[in-house]
Motif scaffolding. Structure first.
Motif, PDB file in Angstrom:
ATOM      1  N   ARG A 378      -5.563  -0.391  -6.585  1.00  0.00           N
ATOM      2  CA  ARG A 378      -6.759  -0.172  -5.756  1.00  0.00           C
ATOM      3  C   ARG A 378      -6.386   0.093  -4.314  1.00  0.00           C
ATOM      4  O   ARG A 378      -6.988   0.945  -3.649  1.00  0.00           O
ATOM      5  CB  ARG A 378      -7.666  -1.409  -5.857  1.00  0.00           C
ATOM      6  N   LEU A 379      -5.382  -0.605  -3.781  1.00  0.00           N
ATOM      7  CA  LEU A 379      -5.006  -0.476  -2.381  1.00  0.00           C
ATOM      8  C   LEU A 379      -3.835   0.480  -2.172  1.00  0.00           C
ATOM      9  O   LEU A 379      -3.425   0.723  -1.030  1.00  0.00           O
ATOM     10  CB  LEU A 379      -4.670  -1.849  -1.791  1.00  0.00           C
ATOM     11  N   GLY A 380      -3.291   1.021  -3.242  1.00  0.00           N
ATOM     12  CA  GLY A 380      -2.189   1.975  -3.131  1.00  0.00           C
ATOM     13  C   GLY A 380      -0.923   1.355  -2.595  1.00  0.00           C
ATOM     14  O   GLY A 380      -0.211   1.964  -1.785  1.00  0.00           O
ATOM     15  N   VAL A 381      -0.628   0.152  -3.029  1.00  0.00           N
ATOM     16  CA  VAL A 381       0.547  -0.573  -2.536  1.00  0.00           C
ATOM     17  C   VAL A 381       1.502  -0.807  -3.693  1.00  0.00           C
ATOM     18  O   VAL A 381       1.120  -1.355  -4.734  1.00  0.00           O
ATOM     19  CB  VAL A 381       0.138  -1.930  -1.924  1.00  0.00           C
ATOM     20  N   GLY A 382       2.759  -0.381  -3.516  1.00  0.00           N
ATOM     21  CA  GLY A 382       3.767  -0.625  -4.539  1.00  0.00           C
ATOM     22  C   GLY A 382       4.335  -2.021  -4.413  1.00  0.00           C
ATOM     23  O   GLY A 382       4.022  -2.776  -3.491  1.00  0.00           O
ATOM     24  N   VAL A 383       5.214  -2.348  -5.348  1.00  0.00           N
ATOM     25  CA  VAL A 383       5.842  -3.668  -5.321  1.00  0.00           C
ATOM     26  C   VAL A 383       6.981  -3.664  -4.318  1.00  0.00           C
ATOM     27  O   VAL A 383       7.526  -2.621  -3.963  1.00  0.00           O
ATOM     28  CB  VAL A 383       6.378  -4.039  -6.721  1.00  0.00           C
ATOM     29  N   VAL A 402      -4.324  -6.318   1.839  1.00  0.00           N
ATOM     30  CA  VAL A 402      -5.609  -6.994   1.650  1.00  0.00           C
ATOM     31  C   VAL A 402      -6.204  -7.373   3.001  1.00  0.00           C
ATOM     32  O   VAL A 402      -7.408  -7.212   3.239  1.00  0.00           O
ATOM     33  CB  VAL A 402      -5.436  -8.237   0.745  1.00  0.00           C
ATOM     34  N   ARG A 403      -5.377  -7.859   3.912  1.00  0.00           N
ATOM     35  CA  ARG A 403      -5.866  -8.216   5.254  1.00  0.00           C
ATOM     36  C   ARG A 403      -6.462  -6.988   5.957  1.00  0.00           C
ATOM     37  O   ARG A 403      -7.514  -7.075   6.600  1.00  0.00           O
ATOM     38  CB  ARG A 403      -4.736  -8.801   6.101  1.00  0.00           C
ATOM     39  N   ALA A 404      -5.764  -5.861   5.843  1.00  0.00           N
ATOM     40  CA  ALA A 404      -6.271  -4.628   6.463  1.00  0.00           C
ATOM     41  C   ALA A 404      -7.614  -4.235   5.864  1.00  0.00           C
ATOM     42  O   ALA A 404      -8.541  -3.811   6.572  1.00  0.00           O
ATOM     43  CB  ALA A 404      -5.258  -3.497   6.296  1.00  0.00           C
ATOM     44  N   PHE A 405      -7.744  -4.379   4.544  1.00  0.00           N
ATOM     45  CA  PHE A 405      -9.023  -4.062   3.899  1.00  0.00           C
ATOM     46  C   PHE A 405     -10.114  -5.020   4.365  1.00  0.00           C
ATOM     47  O   PHE A 405     -11.250  -4.612   4.639  1.00  0.00           O
ATOM     48  CB  PHE A 405      -8.877  -4.141   2.385  1.00  0.00           C
ATOM     49  N   GLN A 406      -9.808  -6.304   4.445  1.00  0.00           N
ATOM     50  CA  GLN A 406     -10.808  -7.284   4.894  1.00  0.00           C
ATOM     51  C   GLN A 406     -11.268  -6.986   6.304  1.00  0.00           C
ATOM     52  O   GLN A 406     -12.459  -7.124   6.624  1.00  0.00           O
ATOM     53  CB  GLN A 406     -10.214  -8.697   4.803  1.00  0.00           C
ATOM     54  N   ARG A 407     -10.346  -6.568   7.158  1.00  0.00           N
ATOM     55  CA  ARG A 407     -10.707  -6.235   8.533  1.00  0.00           C
ATOM     56  C   ARG A 407     -11.691  -5.067   8.548  1.00  0.00           C
ATOM     57  O   ARG A 407     -12.683  -5.078   9.273  1.00  0.00           O
ATOM     58  CB  ARG A 407      -9.435  -5.894   9.319  1.00  0.00           C
TER      59      ARG A 407
END
Length: 698
Positions: A378-383, A402-407
């Protein structure tokens, strides 16, 4: 808290915005509003001399956002019956001796005045007269829903007088000696066939008057084909999707090559009637918003049909006609920004949808969870490097995403994927186009003329802003109504402020909340500082058998003081819902992300700063600083009226564009966004339109 309502210490103030706040506010106030004559005030007599101008008003950004989501939308619980803030400035205000009132209907609309000036000569307008108190003055302005199309006029439901059913056939209008086959056919259409082209009686009347005045000569068509104005209209209808409208609603059958006079007359009337339909839809919306809920009560501005024809059909050239059609769309900057976002998404083609992330316990940094791969997608973040594909570990890189999305979503930036963050992630993962269109539709519910200054409360954002000349000069957090006691959507005029207010408890709260307390303990309200009053006298509630007695004949009043549910002040814009903006002793609630706790009224964080900004506009040049205003606190109730009145808009925007140009969304707190989409038929059955295929005839 509302004239319908109440329910706990103020949290830290938000970061100060880099704006020249008070200086700009006071300068604009001096330019934008006409000065009013001085008038004596009881408040001033209570002061010890005049105070000097206060220091600059701080412009706060107290934060924005939402938190935990509601369960799936329940229309019954939300009260739905069917399931950003910059603005363009108005033209300069004419100077006169009266205080400026941005909502005064006696001040003519500049756009309407310009349109009427373009009309062909007709019977002289009657002189405007001032009505005596209580007198009934007929008005030629649209009145259905105070500006909204009525049932049968862009909505689903039983047809009204202005619906499609034709009245008695009109007598054939007289045609001059120079009549042609075209003018004869057009006159016949006007006499008896207008119901095929226009559903609303107001449109039919305007079309009759317009073509009769021009002796049935064409405006949209010419010799054997379309006139330039007609082509502009067709081009506008074809790209109606850019305004979030459906081009199919404005389909006009193509004109055949070598069309005869009868075909030209049909196309002429079709283009004229469709121009009226398009102007109404793009300006005031496609359905009556009041049908959604008793708490959806805005006053859209329906364009005057005669003025539309005068402005478009009598345009000097195609460029003027294009400008006229564009002017009917909302002129607020947030509408324009949403329109740009819509265009970008439409240009991209199909929107990528993400698989929903299933519910579960809150996910915290350092934990493992089988939903982590979906969260990464969903956030386009790899491991992280070294981790295995599909790793279920909630690592630091994903936490930062996730923090960036919450902001961006206006939530607590804690990296915890709880119920609210999960709901926002799933919401934001869906196609945003229907939500953008629904929010563009709600911008049409605002008055079309953009006031130079206004107060706007965006309910799902839990924020209030004072906007001057298109820019916020003050903003702060607010608490709004719970889903079961919603803050209504409306526009009214800010009139005055009350300091040290008493709270007269509304009947709904007495019935639903206070009577049960009295039956359990007759002195429960006394401990809250609430008096029981009968026949104008405070009585001992212990003398009443509340288990048998109702509340008829009793009133409940809380005197001014620290415990008063309205706090130290309230800001009044009289309305039928009895809601207002006010202070509150429950300061801790402003620290929450999801601030829906009141009975309908809007509780304001840092009300003294809000009052200072308000009176800098409402009583400019008088130096109503926080220090001076604080002298009004304590003692008896005091009222301070505004000399310059301006609108208050309680609005409901779940999608808007932030200062960085990013599209952001908020929780559909009351289900109003879902109800709007349903009424528009987005993703489901179409529930509006006064003109579809059955009225589009060749």
């Amino acid at each position: 808290m509302s004239g319908r309502g109440v329910t706990g210490k103020g949290e830290g103030r938000g970061a100060v915005r880099p704006r020249a706040g008070a200086a700009r506010l006071l300068t604009v106030a001096g330019l934008a509003f006409a000065a009013a004559g001085s008038s004596g005030l009881s408040v001033m007599a209570q002061e010890n001399g005049m105070a000097t101008m206060g220091s600059a008003i701080a412009i706060d950004r107290a934060g924005e956002g939402t938190g935990d989501s509601l369960p799936a939308f329940n229309s019954d619980a939300a009260g739905i019956l069917r399931s950003g803030e910059a603005a363009a400035a108005l033209p300069a205000i004419a100077a006169d001796d009266q205080p400026f009132d941005a909502t005064d209907p006696r001040r003519p609309s500049p756009a309407r005045s310009a349109a009427l000036a373009l009309q062909s000569p007709a019977a002289p307008l009657g002189a405007e007269v001032a009505a005596e108190p209580g007198a009934v003055v007929p008005s030629a302005a649209p009145t259905v829903g105070d500006g909204a199309p009525g049932l049968g006029e862009g909505t689903n439901g039983t047809a009204t007088e202005s619906g499609a059913a034709p009245g008695p056939a009109l007598a054939a209008p007289a045609v001059s000696a120079g009549e042609t086959a075209f003018s004869k056919r057009l006159a016949a259409i006007v006499a008896s066939e207008l119901a095929r082209f226009a559903a609303r009686s107001a449109d039919r009347e305007a079309l009759t008057a317009y073509y009769t005045a021009r002796n049935f000569q064409p405006a949209f068509t010419g010799e054997g084909g379309l006139a330039p104005i007609g082509q502009v209209a067709l081009d506008t209808f074809a790209v109606a999707g850019a305004e979030g409208l459906d081009p199919a609603d404005y389909a006009v059958p193509p004109l055949a090559a070598n069309a005869d006079a009868a075909q030209l007359a049909e196309t002429e009337m079709r283009l004229a009637a469709t121009t009226l339909l398009y102007a109404r839809h793009v300006q005031s919306g496609r359905f009556d918003p009041k049908t959604l809920s008793k708490d959806v009560d805005p006053s859209p501005t329906v364009p005057d049909s005669a003025a539309v024809l005068a402005r478009v059909a009598d345009a000097r050239d195609p460029q003027d006609a294009r400008a006229a059609l564009a002017s009917f769309a909302p002129q607020y900057d947030q509408y324009r920004l949403l329109k740009e976002q819509l265009a970008q998404l439409q240009a991209q083609g199909q929107v990528v949808s993400h698989a929903p992330i299933p519910p579960g316990p809150s996910l915290r940094p350092g934990e493992s969870d089988p939903r982590v791969p979906l969260l990464r997608a969903r956030l386009g973040v790899g491991v992280d490097a070294g981790a295995q594909e599909g790793d279920e570990f909630y690592d630091d890189r994903l936490v930062e995403a996730v923090r960036a999305f919450q902001r961006l979503a206006g939530q607590s930036v804690d990296g915890i994927v709880g119920r609210g963050t999960l709901a926002a992630l799933n919401d934001a993962g869906a196609d945003p186009i229907p939500d953008i269109i629904a929010n563009m539709e709600r911008w049409r519910w605002l008055p079309h003329e953009v006031a130079p200054a206004y107060v706007m409360v965006n309910i799902p954002e839990f924020m209030v802003r004072i906007v001057v000349d298109g820019s916020p000069v003050h903003e702060t957090r607010v608490v709004v109504g719970k889903p079961e006691t919603q803050t209504p959507i409306l526009s009214e005029s800010m009139q005055y402020a009350v300091f040290n207010p008493s709270w007269h408890v509304p009947p709904s709260i007495i019935r639903n909340e206070m009577l049960p307390k009295l039956r359990a303990d007759p002195y429960a309200l006394v401990r809250q500082g609430i008096d029981v009053v009968r026949n104008g006298r405070v009585i001992d509630p212990g003398t009443v058998d509340w288990r048998r007695a109702g509340t008829q004949g009793y009133s409940f009043r809380q005197e001014p003081g620290e415990r008063n549910a309205l706090g130290r002040m309230k800001f009044m814009f009289p309305n039928k819902h009895s809601v207002y903006l006010h202070d509150t002793p429950s300061r801790a609630l402003f620290a929450r992300d999801r601030r829906a706790f009141s009975h309908g009224c809007v509780r304001v964080h840092e009300p003294m700063e809000f009052a200072e900004a308000l009176f800098a506009l409402g009583r400019p040049g008088e130096g109503w600083s926080q220090q001076r205003l604080s002298r009004l606190l304590g003692g008896d109730e005091k009222s301070l009226p505004l000399k310059n009145k301006f609108p208050v808009h309680l609005v409901y925007f779940t999608s808007f564009v932030d200062g960085n140009g990013r599209l952001v969304t908020r929780e559909d707190l009351y289900g109003t966004n879902a109800a709007t989409k349903s009424a528009l038929g987005i993703g489901g059955a179409r529930q509006f339109a006064d003109r579809r295929a059955d009225t589009v005839r060749r």
